[in-house]
Design a protein around this motif. Structure first.
Motif, PDB file in Angstrom:
ATOM      1  N   ARG A  68     -12.239  10.386   1.658  1.00 18.09           N
ATOM      2  CA  ARG A  68     -12.197  11.402   2.722  1.00 18.09           C
ATOM      3  C   ARG A  68     -12.185  10.753   4.105  1.00 18.09           C
ATOM      4  O   ARG A  68     -11.492  11.215   5.011  1.00 18.09           O
ATOM      5  N   ILE A  69     -12.952   9.691   4.270  1.00 13.43           N
ATOM      6  CA  ILE A  69     -12.992   8.991   5.550  1.00 13.43           C
ATOM      7  C   ILE A  69     -11.642   8.346   5.843  1.00 13.43           C
ATOM      8  O   ILE A  69     -11.135   8.412   6.967  1.00 13.43           O
ATOM      9  N   LEU A  70     -11.030   7.727   4.843  1.00 19.62           N
ATOM     10  CA  LEU A  70      -9.740   7.059   5.044  1.00 19.62           C
ATOM     11  C   LEU A  70      -8.608   8.035   5.357  1.00 19.62           C
ATOM     12  O   LEU A  70      -7.587   7.641   5.909  1.00 19.62           O
ATOM     13  N   GLU A  71      -8.787   9.307   5.025  1.00 21.52           N
ATOM     14  CA  GLU A  71      -7.758  10.306   5.336  1.00 21.52           C
ATOM     15  C   GLU A  71      -7.583  10.492   6.841  1.00 21.52           C
ATOM     16  O   GLU A  71      -6.537  10.951   7.291  1.00 21.52           O
ATOM     17  N   HIS A  72      -8.594  10.126   7.629  1.00 22.44           N
ATOM     18  CA  HIS A  72      -8.571  10.394   9.070  1.00 22.44           C
ATOM     19  C   HIS A  72      -8.069   9.231   9.910  1.00 22.44           C
ATOM     20  O   HIS A  72      -8.068   9.319  11.140  1.00 22.44           O
ATOM     21  N   ILE A  73      -7.651   8.146   9.284  1.00 24.92           N
ATOM     22  CA  ILE A  73      -7.143   7.020  10.064  1.00 24.92           C
ATOM     23  C   ILE A  73      -5.623   6.979   9.962  1.00 24.92           C
ATOM     24  O   ILE A  73      -5.042   7.535   9.031  1.00 24.92           O
ATOM     25  N   PRO A  74      -4.946   6.317  10.914  1.00 29.89           N
ATOM     26  CA  PRO A  74      -3.477   6.266  10.893  1.00 29.89           C
ATOM     27  C   PRO A  74      -2.951   5.578   9.631  1.00 29.89           C
ATOM     28  O   PRO A  74      -3.532   4.591   9.172  1.00 29.89           O
ATOM     29  N   GLN A  75      -1.860   6.128   9.089  1.00 28.26           N
ATOM     30  CA  GLN A  75      -1.249   5.561   7.889  1.00 28.26           C
ATOM     31  C   GLN A  75       0.181   5.144   8.190  1.00 28.26           C
ATOM     32  O   GLN A  75       0.890   5.832   8.911  1.00 28.26           O
ATOM     33  N   TYR A  76       0.583   4.018   7.621  1.00 25.74           N
ATOM     34  CA  TYR A  76       1.932   3.508   7.788  1.00 25.74           C
ATOM     35  C   TYR A  76       2.519   3.256   6.409  1.00 25.74           C
ATOM     36  O   TYR A  76       1.898   2.597   5.576  1.00 25.74           O
ATOM     37  N   SER A  77       3.708   3.772   6.157  1.00 26.80           N
ATOM     38  CA  SER A  77       4.390   3.559   4.879  1.00 26.80           C
ATOM     39  C   SER A  77       5.527   2.574   5.094  1.00 26.80           C
ATOM     40  O   SER A  77       6.369   2.774   5.979  1.00 26.80           O
ATOM     41  N   ILE A  78       5.548   1.520   4.288  1.00 27.08           N
ATOM     42  CA  ILE A  78       6.603   0.519   4.390  1.00 27.08           C
ATOM     43  C   ILE A  78       7.062   0.135   2.989  1.00 27.08           C
ATOM     44  O   ILE A  78       6.420   0.489   2.002  1.00 27.08           O
ATOM     45  N   GLU A  79       8.183  -0.587   2.926  1.00 26.73           N
ATOM     46  CA  GLU A  79       8.658  -1.119   1.648  1.00 26.73           C
ATOM     47  C   GLU A  79       8.514  -2.622   1.686  1.00 26.73           C
ATOM     48  O   GLU A  79       8.731  -3.251   2.717  1.00 26.73           O
ATOM     49  N   SER A  80       8.152  -3.205   0.546  1.00 26.32           N
ATOM     50  CA  SER A  80       7.890  -4.646   0.524  1.00 26.32           C
ATOM     51  C   SER A  80       9.168  -5.471   0.568  1.00 26.32           C
ATOM     52  O   SER A  80       9.152  -6.609   1.037  1.00 26.32           O
ATOM     53  N   GLY A  81      10.276  -4.928   0.082  1.00 25.87           N
ATOM     54  CA  GLY A  81      11.522  -5.690   0.075  1.00 25.87           C
ATOM     55  C   GLY A  81      11.400  -6.903  -0.830  1.00 25.87           C
ATOM     56  O   GLY A  81      10.937  -6.810  -1.956  1.00 25.87           O
ATOM     57  N   GLU A  82      11.784  -8.080  -0.321  1.00 21.74           N
ATOM     58  CA  GLU A  82      11.733  -9.315  -1.106  1.00 21.74           C
ATOM     59  C   GLU A  82      10.329  -9.930  -1.131  1.00 21.74           C
ATOM     60  O   GLU A  82      10.012 -10.718  -2.007  1.00 21.74           O
ATOM     61  N   ASP A  83       9.498  -9.582  -0.147  1.00 19.86           N
ATOM     62  CA  ASP A  83       8.160 -10.167  -0.029  1.00 19.86           C
ATOM     63  C   ASP A  83       7.197  -9.541  -1.027  1.00 19.86           C
ATOM     64  O   ASP A  83       7.413  -8.443  -1.529  1.00 19.86           O
ATOM     65  N   LYS A  84       6.088 -10.241  -1.255  1.00 20.17           N
ATOM     66  CA  LYS A  84       4.993  -9.646  -2.007  1.00 20.17           C
ATOM     67  C   LYS A  84       4.393  -8.556  -1.129  1.00 20.17           C
ATOM     68  O   LYS A  84       4.472  -8.629   0.095  1.00 20.17           O
ATOM     69  N   PRO A  85       3.756  -7.538  -1.719  1.00 25.97           N
ATOM     70  CA  PRO A  85       3.240  -6.415  -0.922  1.00 25.97           C
ATOM     71  C   PRO A  85       2.281  -6.823   0.190  1.00 25.97           C
ATOM     72  O   PRO A  85       2.375  -6.320   1.309  1.00 25.97           O
ATOM     73  N   VAL A  86       1.357  -7.734  -0.071  1.00 26.68           N
ATOM     74  CA  VAL A  86       0.393  -8.129   0.952  1.00 26.68           C
ATOM     75  C   VAL A  86       1.091  -8.885   2.086  1.00 26.68           C
ATOM     76  O   VAL A  86       0.756  -8.715   3.262  1.00 26.68           O
ATOM     77  N   THR A  87       2.096  -9.683   1.759  1.00 22.00           N
ATOM     78  CA  THR A  87       2.854 -10.414   2.779  1.00 22.00           C
ATOM     79  C   THR A  87       3.644  -9.433   3.635  1.00 22.00           C
ATOM     80  O   THR A  87       3.695  -9.569   4.863  1.00 22.00           O
ATOM     81  N   ALA A  88       4.248  -8.443   2.999  1.00 21.38           N
ATOM     82  CA  ALA A  88       4.993  -7.423   3.741  1.00 21.38           C
ATOM     83  C   ALA A  88       4.069  -6.667   4.695  1.00 21.38           C
ATOM     84  O   ALA A  88       4.435  -6.386   5.841  1.00 21.38           O
ATOM     85  N   ALA A  89       2.857  -6.370   4.224  1.00 22.50           N
ATOM     86  CA  ALA A  89       1.888  -5.660   5.073  1.00 22.50           C
ATOM     87  C   ALA A  89       1.494  -6.521   6.268  1.00 22.50           C
ATOM     88  O   ALA A  89       1.454  -6.047   7.410  1.00 22.50           O
TER      89      ALA A  89
END
Length: 125
Positions: free
Chosen positions: A37-58
């Protein structure tokens, strides 16, 4: 021989049905629900990882866009899988860890409702 096969398959299917009925729902942690519930109130960004690993893309996205903490990043790995990360002052964390341990993050303490804290204080007395 065919009747034995029918009897065995019938018994097996009845056991499977019993197992399905006996399964219980997974218990939902109150602490994790509160964190969600707390995390629902912070800004969210949706991205695609592409060729990178997800954490690297983030990390690359945070660097390129200059995102300030706290933020939630939803990184789409493929059409079925999306990884969730929380960007905090101290670094990048898995969102599930943050949901369960939201009280460890000072930037999320501001977002907690005072009425929820009061209810906890009254219950502990």
């Amino acid at each position: 021989m065919t009747t034995d096969f029918v009897v065995i398959t019938t018994i097996y299917s009845l056991k499977q049905e019993d197992n399905r009925l006996a399964r219980r729902r997974k218990r939902k942690s109150r602490r994790r629900q509160e964190g969600r519930r707390i995390l629902e109130h912070i800004p969210q960004y949706s991205i695609e990882s592409g060729e990178d690993k997800p954490v690297t893309a983030a990390r690359k996205f945070i660097q390129a866009e200059g995102i300030l903490p706290p933020a939630l990043l939803l990184v789409k790995r493929n059409e079925h899988t999306t990884d969730r990360y929380f960007w905090a002052e101290k670094g990048l964390f898995g969102a599930q860890y943050v949901e369960e341990n939201h009280f460890l993050f000072p930037s999320l303490r501001v977002l907690e409702s005072p009425t929820a804290q009061e209810a906890v204080a009254v219950a502990s007395n």
